[in-house]
Every structure is written in C-alpha cells, then in structure tokens.
Design a protein around this motif. Structure first.
Motif, PDB file in Angstrom:
ATOM      1  N   SER A  37     -14.222 -23.160 -24.033  1.00 39.46           N
ATOM      2  CA  SER A  37     -14.544 -23.111 -25.453  1.00 39.46           C
ATOM      3  C   SER A  37     -15.068 -24.487 -25.837  1.00 39.46           C
ATOM      4  O   SER A  37     -14.506 -25.503 -25.426  1.00 39.46           O
ATOM      5  N   GLN A  38     -16.144 -24.499 -26.590  1.00 38.01           N
ATOM      6  CA  GLN A  38     -16.668 -25.783 -27.042  1.00 38.01           C
ATOM      7  C   GLN A  38     -17.300 -25.621 -28.406  1.00 38.01           C
ATOM      8  O   GLN A  38     -17.739 -24.535 -28.781  1.00 38.01           O
ATOM      9  N   THR A  39     -17.305 -26.714 -29.135  1.00 40.31           N
ATOM     10  CA  THR A  39     -17.940 -26.719 -30.445  1.00 40.31           C
ATOM     11  C   THR A  39     -18.308 -28.154 -30.797  1.00 40.31           C
ATOM     12  O   THR A  39     -17.796 -29.102 -30.202  1.00 40.31           O
ATOM     13  N   ILE A  40     -19.179 -28.274 -31.756  1.00 37.27           N
ATOM     14  CA  ILE A  40     -19.529 -29.582 -32.302  1.00 37.27           C
ATOM     15  C   ILE A  40     -19.150 -29.543 -33.772  1.00 37.27           C
ATOM     16  O   ILE A  40     -19.609 -28.680 -34.517  1.00 37.27           O
ATOM     17  N   MET A  41     -18.272 -30.457 -34.157  1.00 36.63           N
ATOM     18  CA  MET A  41     -17.797 -30.521 -35.537  1.00 36.63           C
ATOM     19  C   MET A  41     -18.284 -31.822 -36.154  1.00 36.63           C
ATOM     20  O   MET A  41     -17.767 -32.893 -35.829  1.00 36.63           O
ATOM     21  N   GLN A  42     -19.311 -31.722 -36.988  1.00 35.12           N
ATOM     22  CA  GLN A  42     -19.881 -32.879 -37.679  1.00 35.12           C
ATOM     23  C   GLN A  42     -20.161 -34.032 -36.718  1.00 35.12           C
ATOM     24  O   GLN A  42     -19.786 -35.175 -36.952  1.00 35.12           O
ATOM     25  N   GLY A  43     -20.813 -33.701 -35.613  1.00 34.12           N
ATOM     26  CA  GLY A  43     -21.211 -34.719 -34.648  1.00 34.12           C
ATOM     27  C   GLY A  43     -20.173 -35.047 -33.590  1.00 34.12           C
ATOM     28  O   GLY A  43     -20.434 -35.856 -32.704  1.00 34.12           O
ATOM     29  N   ILE A  44     -19.000 -34.439 -33.668  1.00 30.86           N
ATOM     30  CA  ILE A  44     -17.956 -34.662 -32.668  1.00 30.86           C
ATOM     31  C   ILE A  44     -17.941 -33.473 -31.707  1.00 30.86           C
ATOM     32  O   ILE A  44     -17.735 -32.332 -32.116  1.00 30.86           O
ATOM     33  N   PHE A  45     -18.166 -33.762 -30.439  1.00 31.50           N
ATOM     34  CA  PHE A  45     -18.173 -32.738 -29.397  1.00 31.50           C
ATOM     35  C   PHE A  45     -16.741 -32.489 -28.954  1.00 31.50           C
ATOM     36  O   PHE A  45     -15.987 -33.432 -28.685  1.00 31.50           O
ATOM     37  N   THR A  46     -16.351 -31.220 -28.882  1.00 26.41           N
ATOM     38  CA  THR A  46     -15.030 -30.858 -28.371  1.00 26.41           C
ATOM     39  C   THR A  46     -15.187 -29.721 -27.371  1.00 26.41           C
ATOM     40  O   THR A  46     -15.950 -28.786 -27.598  1.00 26.41           O
ATOM     41  N   MET A  47     -14.476 -29.825 -26.273  1.00 28.80           N
ATOM     42  CA  MET A  47     -14.512 -28.775 -25.259  1.00 28.80           C
ATOM     43  C   MET A  47     -13.139 -28.696 -24.607  1.00 28.80           C
ATOM     44  O   MET A  47     -12.508 -29.723 -24.336  1.00 28.80           O
ATOM     45  N   ILE A  48     -12.690 -27.477 -24.389  1.00 29.56           N
ATOM     46  CA  ILE A  48     -11.456 -27.254 -23.645  1.00 29.56           C
ATOM     47  C   ILE A  48     -11.748 -26.190 -22.597  1.00 29.56           C
ATOM     48  O   ILE A  48     -12.424 -25.200 -22.881  1.00 29.56           O
ATOM     49  N   MET A  49     -11.278 -26.452 -21.392  1.00 27.76           N
ATOM     50  CA  MET A  49     -11.520 -25.525 -20.289  1.00 27.76           C
ATOM     51  C   MET A  49     -10.219 -25.224 -19.562  1.00 27.76           C
ATOM     52  O   MET A  49      -9.373 -26.106 -19.409  1.00 27.76           O
ATOM     53  N   LEU A  50     -10.101 -23.995 -19.120  1.00 28.70           N
ATOM     54  CA  LEU A  50      -9.095 -23.627 -18.139  1.00 28.70           C
ATOM     55  C   LEU A  50      -9.855 -23.583 -16.826  1.00 28.70           C
ATOM     56  O   LEU A  50     -10.876 -22.883 -16.718  1.00 28.70           O
ATOM     57  N   ALA A  51      -9.425 -24.366 -15.874  1.00 30.94           N
ATOM     58  CA  ALA A  51     -10.145 -24.480 -14.606  1.00 30.94           C
ATOM     59  C   ALA A  51      -9.166 -24.335 -13.454  1.00 30.94           C
ATOM     60  O   ALA A  51      -7.956 -24.505 -13.629  1.00 30.94           O
ATOM     61  N   GLU A  52      -9.710 -24.015 -12.286  1.00 31.19           N
ATOM     62  CA  GLU A  52      -8.848 -23.903 -11.114  1.00 31.19           C
ATOM     63  C   GLU A  52      -9.533 -24.494  -9.895  1.00 31.19           C
ATOM     64  O   GLU A  52     -10.759 -24.524  -9.803  1.00 31.19           O
ATOM     65  N   ALA A  53      -8.684 -24.963  -8.992  1.00 27.53           N
ATOM     66  CA  ALA A  53      -9.160 -25.543  -7.736  1.00 27.53           C
ATOM     67  C   ALA A  53      -8.275 -25.034  -6.608  1.00 27.53           C
ATOM     68  O   ALA A  53      -7.110 -24.707  -6.836  1.00 27.53           O
ATOM     69  N   PRO A  54      -8.811 -24.974  -5.406  1.00 25.89           N
ATOM     70  CA  PRO A  54      -7.970 -24.579  -4.269  1.00 25.89           C
ATOM     71  C   PRO A  54      -6.822 -25.575  -4.105  1.00 25.89           C
ATOM     72  O   PRO A  54      -7.009 -26.776  -4.298  1.00 25.89           O
ATOM     73  N   LYS A  55      -5.646 -25.073  -3.789  1.00 27.77           N
ATOM     74  CA  LYS A  55      -4.500 -25.965  -3.584  1.00 27.77           C
ATOM     75  C   LYS A  55      -4.640 -26.781  -2.305  1.00 27.77           C
ATOM     76  O   LYS A  55      -4.185 -27.909  -2.232  1.00 27.77           O
ATOM     77  N   GLU A  56      -5.275 -26.198  -1.298  1.00 20.14           N
ATOM     78  CA  GLU A  56      -5.398 -26.890  -0.019  1.00 20.14           C
ATOM     79  C   GLU A  56      -6.288 -28.123  -0.162  1.00 20.14           C
ATOM     80  O   GLU A  56      -7.425 -28.028  -0.611  1.00 20.14           O
ATOM     81  N   ASN A  57      -5.743 -29.259   0.209  1.00 15.27           N
ATOM     82  CA  ASN A  57      -6.497 -30.519   0.255  1.00 15.27           C
ATOM     83  C   ASN A  57      -7.091 -30.943  -1.080  1.00 15.27           C
ATOM     84  O   ASN A  57      -8.069 -31.683  -1.104  1.00 15.27           O
ATOM     85  N   PHE A  58      -6.531 -30.476  -2.191  1.00 17.92           N
ATOM     86  CA  PHE A  58      -7.040 -30.900  -3.496  1.00 17.92           C
ATOM     87  C   PHE A  58      -6.288 -32.138  -3.942  1.00 17.92           C
ATOM     88  O   PHE A  58      -5.065 -32.141  -4.023  1.00 17.92           O
ATOM     89  N   ASP A  59      -7.024 -33.194  -4.240  1.00 16.46           N
ATOM     90  CA  ASP A  59      -6.434 -34.469  -4.651  1.00 16.46           C
ATOM     91  C   ASP A  59      -6.533 -34.581  -6.172  1.00 16.46           C
ATOM     92  O   ASP A  59      -7.563 -35.003  -6.707  1.00 16.46           O
ATOM     93  N   LEU A  60      -5.467 -34.176  -6.854  1.00 18.86           N
ATOM     94  CA  LEU A  60      -5.465 -34.178  -8.318  1.00 18.86           C
ATOM     95  C   LEU A  60      -5.700 -35.574  -8.879  1.00 18.86           C
ATOM     96  O   LEU A  60      -6.475 -35.749  -9.815  1.00 18.86           O
ATOM     97  N   ALA A  61      -5.058 -36.571  -8.312  1.00 19.93           N
ATOM     98  CA  ALA A  61      -5.215 -37.940  -8.823  1.00 19.93           C
ATOM     99  C   ALA A  61      -6.669 -38.404  -8.723  1.00 19.93           C
ATOM    100  O   ALA A  61      -7.204 -39.000  -9.662  1.00 19.93           O
ATOM    101  N   ALA A  62      -7.307 -38.121  -7.606  1.00 20.02           N
ATOM    102  CA  ALA A  62      -8.713 -38.509  -7.439  1.00 20.02           C
ATOM    103  C   ALA A  62      -9.599 -37.757  -8.425  1.00 20.02           C
ATOM    104  O   ALA A  62     -10.527 -38.337  -9.005  1.00 20.02           O
TER     105      ALA A  62
END
Length: 92
Positions: A37-62
């Motif tokens: 979901s994304q919107t622009i409110m008076q010049g302010i960009f906002t976006m929120i995403m639900l995303a997924e990645a494979p658990k194998e070898n995924f480096d969250l910190a990186a």
C-alpha cells in the motif's frame, strides 16, 4: 520452501525513483512483495509492504542494512521488521 515475512515501511519526501530503488534492493535479496500500500500525502511519500524471503541463507541484518542505506541515499526512512515482532508490538 519455508519463508520469513517482514513488514517494510518507507516514509519521506516524495521524489522520483523511490519504489524502483527500494524494490531493486529487495529483489537482490530475493525478497518478494506479498502485499503493498502506498500513497502520497501533501508531498510525503508513504509505503508499507508485507514481504517474504526464503528462510534458507537469508541474512536479515544485511538486508536491513542495505535497505537503510538505500533509504538514506534517497532521503527517506526505511524500517524492516519481522512480521512476528511487528504483530507483537502492535497487538491490542
């Protein structure tokens, strides 16, 4: 394939290329957008995403560091939270 899900938020002054550059970083880590979901409110960009990645070898910190660095280069704030942590913090 098992996966790990994340909530990614992006907020800042609107400019060309925010979505393209953020999603390029996501793709480089094999992170898929489940919902967005994304919107622009008076010049302010906002976006929120639900995303997924494979658990194998995924480096969250990186991934978090890469997203933060890209956000800084764009002049926006990017936050990446594991879905479980997000739900725990926002429970009623």
């Amino acid at each position: 394939m098992t996966s790990s899900r994340f909530i990614i938020t992006v907020i800042g002054s609107d400019r060309v290329g925010i979505v393209a550059r953020i999603t390029t970083v996501m793709a480089s880590y094999n992170v898929n957008i489940v919902d967005i979901s994304q919107t622009i409110m008076q010049g302010i960009f906002t976006m929120i995403m639900l995303a997924e990645a494979p658990k194998e070898n995924f480096d969250l910190a990186a991934f978090q560091q890469a997203m933060d660095a890209e956000g800084k280069s764009l002049g926006v704030e990017v936050k990446v939270q594991h879905e479980d942590a997000f739900r725990f913090m926002h429970r009623i």
